[in-house]
Motif scaffolding. Structure first.
Motif, mmCIF file in Angstrom:
data_model
loop_
_atom_site.group_PDB
_atom_site.id
_atom_site.type_symbol
_atom_site.label_atom_id
_atom_site.label_comp_id
_atom_site.label_asym_id
_atom_site.label_seq_id
_atom_site.Cartn_x
_atom_site.Cartn_y
_atom_site.Cartn_z
ATOM 1 N N ASP A 1 -38.670 -22.798 -21.872
ATOM 2 C CA ASP A 1 -38.696 -22.586 -20.429
ATOM 3 C C ASP A 1 -38.111 -21.215 -20.080
ATOM 4 N N LEU A 2 -37.015 -20.846 -20.721
ATOM 5 C CA LEU A 2 -36.403 -19.536 -20.489
ATOM 6 C C LEU A 2 -37.380 -18.419 -20.843
ATOM 7 N N HIS B 1 -40.649 -18.542 -20.929
ATOM 8 C CA HIS B 1 -41.732 -18.496 -19.940
ATOM 9 C C HIS B 1 -41.267 -17.862 -18.629
ATOM 10 N N ARG B 2 -40.063 -18.176 -18.198
ATOM 11 C CA ARG B 2 -39.552 -17.578 -16.959
ATOM 12 C C ARG B 2 -39.425 -16.069 -17.092
ATOM 13 N N ILE B 3 -38.938 -15.612 -18.249
ATOM 14 C CA ILE B 3 -38.782 -14.174 -18.473
ATOM 15 C C ILE B 3 -40.143 -13.493 -18.467
ATOM 16 N N GLN C 1 -42.898 -14.388 -17.109
ATOM 17 C CA GLN C 1 -43.522 -14.414 -15.786
ATOM 18 C C GLN C 1 -43.003 -13.302 -14.893
ATOM 19 N N ARG C 2 -41.773 -12.879 -15.119
ATOM 20 C CA ARG C 2 -41.150 -11.855 -14.273
ATOM 21 C C ARG C 2 -41.398 -10.439 -14.752
#
Length: 123
Positions: free
Chosen positions: A108-109, A111-113, A115-116
């Motif tokens: 999840d971490l 993917h969040r990175i 995406q940004r």
């Protein structure tokens, strides 16, 4: 509890002071967040892989570092190692239940990175 001191209750009823240098949980965190540990856990998140499949999925890792990282993660009970008695032996690696629990927030971490991050140029 002192301000800044974070304690975690283990199943056996032991308390770990995670900010102390002798806390065993710190070793596991160091292994998970090591240069290659996080990539091994993410790579094994959806599939069990053989050594060379795992090495090929993680660009830049040497066989020596992969072997060392896998030994450490197996010892920490994050990764399981299954050996099939063939000639030559086939070794498959997968996540334990604990490894799945740890791998999920890491994925999840990641993917969040991603995406940004700004879009990659095609040049």
């Amino acid at each position: 509890m002192k301000e800044g001191a974070q304690l975690t209750q283990a199943e056996a009823g032991h308390r770990y002071e995670v900010f102390h240098t002798d806390c065993p949980a710190r070793d596991v965190v160091d292994h998970v967040t090591s240069r290659w540990g996080i990539w091994v856990l993410i790579s094994l998140r959806n599939n069990d892989l053989r050594f060379y499949e795992l090495r090929n999925s993680i660009q830049g890792i040497s066989e020596k570092m992969l072997a060392q990282t896998l030994r450490t993660l197996v010892k920490d009970d994050l990764v399981r190692r299954e050996v099939e008695p063939t000639t030559p032996p086939q070794v498959t690696y997968g996540l334990t239940e604990f490894g799945q629990e740890i791998g999920e927030p890491l994925t999840d971490l990641f993917h969040r990175i991603t995406q940004r991050l700004p879009p990659r140029s095609q040049g």
